[in-house]
Design a protein around this motif. Structure first.
Motif, PDB file in Angstrom:
ATOM      1  N   ASN A  28       0.828  -1.211   0.000  1.00  0.00           N
ATOM      2  CA  ASN A  28       0.000   0.000   0.000  1.00  0.00           C
ATOM      3  C   ASN A  28       0.866   1.267   0.000  1.00  0.00           C
ATOM      4  O   ASN A  28       0.614   2.220   0.737  1.00  0.00           O
ATOM      5  CB  ASN A  28      -0.918   0.003   1.215  1.00  0.00           C
ATOM      6  N   ASP A 111       4.351   5.523   3.279  1.00  0.00           N
ATOM      7  CA  ASP A 111       3.093   5.805   2.579  1.00  0.00           C
ATOM      8  C   ASP A 111       3.319   6.326   1.168  1.00  0.00           C
ATOM      9  O   ASP A 111       2.610   5.948   0.235  1.00  0.00           O
ATOM     10  CB  ASP A 111       2.271   6.835   3.372  1.00  0.00           C
ATOM     11  N   TYR A 215      -5.644   5.067  -2.883  1.00  0.00           N
ATOM     12  CA  TYR A 215      -5.967   4.255  -1.710  1.00  0.00           C
ATOM     13  C   TYR A 215      -5.981   5.154  -0.489  1.00  0.00           C
ATOM     14  O   TYR A 215      -5.569   6.305  -0.546  1.00  0.00           O
ATOM     15  CB  TYR A 215      -4.951   3.132  -1.509  1.00  0.00           C
ATOM     16  N   CYS A 217      -4.439   6.054   2.863  1.00  0.00           N
ATOM     17  CA  CYS A 217      -3.212   5.841   3.630  1.00  0.00           C
ATOM     18  C   CYS A 217      -3.501   5.568   5.104  1.00  0.00           C
ATOM     19  O   CYS A 217      -2.644   5.085   5.817  1.00  0.00           O
ATOM     20  CB  CYS A 217      -2.291   7.036   3.504  1.00  0.00           C
ATOM     21  N   GLN A 219      -5.042   3.310   6.209  1.00  0.00           N
ATOM     22  CA  GLN A 219      -4.974   1.860   6.449  1.00  0.00           C
ATOM     23  C   GLN A 219      -3.668   1.480   7.126  1.00  0.00           C
ATOM     24  O   GLN A 219      -3.559   0.440   7.750  1.00  0.00           O
ATOM     25  CB  GLN A 219      -5.110   1.104   5.132  1.00  0.00           C
TER      26      GLN A 219
END
Length: 223
Positions: A28, A111, A215, A217, A219
């Motif tokens: 990710n 990230d 996405y 971040c 997460q």
């Protein structure tokens, strides 16, 4: 006898790029490949970007240069992780170089990863590094002819940052003409005038980064 070579000369690079891409997806980690001619201001832009975003995201930089660790040291001084790749004469980074550099980073703790490519408006554009986005930095002192003269670079980038706009009063550079030239070559690309010195246009650059990140971040466990 006529011999036809069918193997893509970039096959090994593309395999490594896919490896990198899968790693970025699995961890990710959002990755931007930043390209420009020498002296366009990539490192200064990255220093100020790290300063602006480090409170929200964990950032690392892979630096590409022919020699020295000077740019990596500048990024480290900003508190971000940096890995230096020295190409020893090579005019671009390739995916295998990036894959080797990734071994020095814990992507689960990153990230956003910026890859600052070797200063060159020709070679870097043709090599997939596994990144999510390719961007080009063009500086006002370089003049208005670079987009038409180096179309391959600008055809392959999603964003062009026109840096050093604080020098516009002193130099013959036309931002509107640059927009027209880019539109003619790559209508899907965006052009953002910016100054890493005065921070003019910087909010637009930061907004673009967060807007294209595909996405959440959050997460990851951002401290």
């Amino acid at each position: 006898m006529k011999v036809t070579l069918r193997t893509d000369v970039l096959t090994n690079n593309n395999k490594a790029a896919e490896f990198n891409r899968e790693l970025f997806v699995d961890t990710n980690t959002f990755v931007i490949n930043m390209m420009s001619s020498p002296g366009a201001g990539k490192t200064t832009l990255l220093e100020e970007t790290v300063r602006a975003l480090s409170g929200r995201y964990r950032i690392a930089v892979i630096e590409g240069d022919l020699a020295t660790e000077r740019d990596a040291d500048r990024i480290r001084a900003m508190g971000a992780k940096a890995v230096q790749i020295n190409t020893h004469g090579g005019c671009h980074l390739d995916a295998r170089m990036v894959a080797a550099a990734l071994a020095e980073l814990d992507l689960d703790e990153i990230d956003i990863l910026f890859i600052e490519n070797v200063g060159n408006l020709v070679c870097p554009s043709g090599y997939d590094l596994g990144q999510h986005k390719k961007i080009a930095v063009l500086s006002v002192p370089e003049g208005n002819d670079k987009i038409p003269k180096y179309p391959t670079m600008f055809m392959r980038t999603e964003l062009v940052l026109v840096n050093k706009i604080d020098l516009l009063p002193y130099l013959n550079f036309d931002v509107e003409q640059a927009k027209i030239d880019l539109e003619g070559i790559n209508p899907e690309s965006t052009l953002i005038p910016i100054s890493a010195t005065t921070k003019e246009g910087f909010d637009n650059w930061l907004t673009w980064i967060e807007g294209v990140m595909g996405y959440d971040c959050s997460q990851k466990n951002i401290g």
